[in-house]
Design a protein around this motif. Structure first.
Motif, mmCIF file in Angstrom:
data_model
loop_
_atom_site.group_PDB
_atom_site.id
_atom_site.type_symbol
_atom_site.label_atom_id
_atom_site.label_comp_id
_atom_site.label_asym_id
_atom_site.label_seq_id
_atom_site.Cartn_x
_atom_site.Cartn_y
_atom_site.Cartn_z
ATOM 1 N N TYR A 263 -20.584 2.785 -19.667
ATOM 2 C CA TYR A 263 -21.865 2.265 -19.174
ATOM 3 C C TYR A 263 -21.628 1.011 -18.344
ATOM 4 N N GLU A 264 -20.704 0.157 -18.813
ATOM 5 C CA GLU A 264 -20.388 -1.058 -18.080
ATOM 6 C C GLU A 264 -19.682 -0.734 -16.762
ATOM 7 N N ALA A 266 -20.276 1.791 -14.887
ATOM 8 C CA ALA A 266 -21.336 2.174 -13.947
ATOM 9 C C ALA A 266 -21.988 0.930 -13.349
ATOM 10 N N ARG A 267 -22.123 -0.113 -14.155
ATOM 11 C CA ARG A 267 -22.688 -1.368 -13.659
ATOM 12 C C ARG A 267 -21.709 -2.045 -12.694
ATOM 13 N N ARG A 270 -21.816 -0.525 -9.438
ATOM 14 C CA ARG A 270 -23.175 -0.616 -8.889
ATOM 15 C C ARG A 270 -23.823 0.762 -8.705
ATOM 16 N N ALA A 272 -25.297 2.190 -11.704
ATOM 17 C CA ALA A 272 -25.913 2.374 -13.018
ATOM 18 C C ALA A 272 -27.185 3.223 -12.937
ATOM 19 N N ARG A 273 -27.960 3.055 -11.865
ATOM 20 C CA ARG A 273 -29.207 3.814 -11.742
ATOM 21 C C ARG A 273 -28.962 5.268 -11.353
#
Length: 417
Positions: A263-264, A266-267, A270, A272-273
């Motif tokens: 999950y991190e 994906a952040r 950039r 994540a959405r």
């Protein structure tokens, strides 16, 4: 034959592909006229008061789902202790099969172990009944950790795998790459190793032809959320893919220990959405996601086989896979899918773009993948070949075994104290 299978997962307790493999193999062998008993377990975190041992016949297979003992062990925190406790409970129930009035004096002709977690009960029961021990090695600890077993638990697991392999009277692997891996890690005095591919029942995976559709491309990953599955590489490739194919999304189906880290990631990248984690999917849900995806991306860095590749092929989903282990044998690059080297983010990006840029060619490859399943991965063939291994296996003379020498990864200079 009378076959006693020992597996730490069997429906409804399914952790990964192993549980589905054992289920299909057991039911196919039963359909072929063999007497099959599967010794498995009740769900983790239960006990004999809430979930007592449950013995039932399903699809012609006698399933003995063993209750957990009262001591408080958690698999995620006390893996070796939990495994030994599970093995102890399995041994008790396995011995009961041979007692008149309990198991009606049933005795197996062969014991078939599936992976290291059942090494202790499988070895004990094969010795007690004095029958051959056949073991399927579905994966190795060294393989899961890029060839090294540097941690204390890693070394312990590796040593149990080595013990099971060297105690076995016959070994089965699901791919040629796993055959080589097992021979290299546990040899040189092993019993014969036979390669028998995993199978698939194509009738349970409805094929759907890809139809032209509007909207952003949809990519899908299905599997355990672990480092060796390479999901981090798919996430890293997504920004590049979105530059040439705006709006592309990645749906990640499965559970595992690396959820927070992924999950991190994906952040960090950039996206994540554009990345969705949907957890474990039931069969109907999974089939729906497969039918709706423009491609399934399987970027494993280590993969003994990759059963989801067969399931996706059966459903008609275009395949984008790494060449890791069994995936490189299950998918023919350019014929039944598009492949790339493990860990190669640029190669992954290029492979996905190739599929998205030419849907017609992707459809041709998907159809070829489906057709190959009926010829090379039929469960009837898998069961017949496995039964031949049973018949050929002879219980060997046992000799005391020394402890294996475990090769550890040397620490890089920057990590030295």
């Amino acid at each position: 034959m009378k076959i006693l299978m020992v597996s730490w997962e069997y429906p409804p307790v399914v952790v990964g592909g192993l549980g589905r493999h054992v289920h299909h193999l057991a039911t196919e062998l039963a359909a072929g006229g063999h007497e099959v008993v599967v010794l498995s377990r009740r769900p983790s975190g239960t006990d004999s008061a809430t979930h007592p041992t449950h013995t039932h016949i399903t699809d012609g297979v006698l399933v003995v789902a063993v209750a957990e003992d009262p001591p408080h062990f958690l698999f995620g925190e006390d893996m070796l202790a939990w495994t030994l406790a599970m093995g102890h409970a399995m041994v008790r129930e396995g011995l009961a099969l041979g007692k008149p009035g309990v198991g009606a004096g049933w005795q197996p002709d062969v014991v078939h172990a599936h992976d290291w977690l059942v090494a202790h009960p499988a070895i004990a029961l094969a010795e007690h009944y004095d029958v051959p021990l056949v073991s399927t090695v579905h994966a190795t600890e060294a393989g899961r950790h890029s060839g090294w077993v540097s941690g204390r638990i890693n070394r312990q697991v590796h040593s149990v795998e080595w013990w099971l392999a060297n105690e076995s009277d016959a070994l089965i692997t699901c791919s040629a790459s796993m055959h080589d891996e097992v021979t290299r890690l546990y040899g040189p005095d092993l019993a014969p190793v036979t390669v028998i591919r995993n199978g698939i029942d194509v009738t349970t995976w409805r094929y759907r032809k890809r139809e032209p559709r509007s909207g952003p491309p949809r990519l899908l990953f299905v599997g355990r959320l672990e480092y060796e599955k390479g999901i981090q590489d798919a996430i890293a490739a997504l920004p590049r893919i979105r530059r040439s194919h705006p709006g592309t999304t990645l749906t990640i189906a499965g559970e595992g220990t690396q959820y927070d880290w992924l999950y991190e990631q994906a952040r960090v990248h950039r996206v994540a959405r554009s990345v969705s984690f949907v957890g474990t999917l039931g069969h109907t849900e999974l089939l729906g996601w497969l039918h709706g995806a423009d491609a399934i991306v399987l970027p494993s860095r280590y993969e003994p086989f990759g059963i989801i590749a067969l399931e996706a092929a059966a459903a008609g989903t275009p395949l984008v896979t790494s060449t890791a282990g069994g995936l490189g044998e299950a998918v023919v690059d350019g014929v039944t899918g598009v492949s790339f080297l493990p860990g190669d983010v640029a190669g992954l990006t290029s492979a996905v773009r190739e599929v998205l840029d030419d849907p017609a060619a992707a459809q041709v490859r998907a159809k070829a993948a489906r057709e190959r399943l009926t010829a090379d991965f039929d469960w009837h063939v898998v069961a017949r070949e496995t039964a031949q291994v049973y018949l050929a296996a002879k219980r060997r003379v046992r000799h005391p075994l020394h402890r294996p020498e475990v090769v550890e990864r040397p620490l890089p200079e920057r990590d030295l104290p």
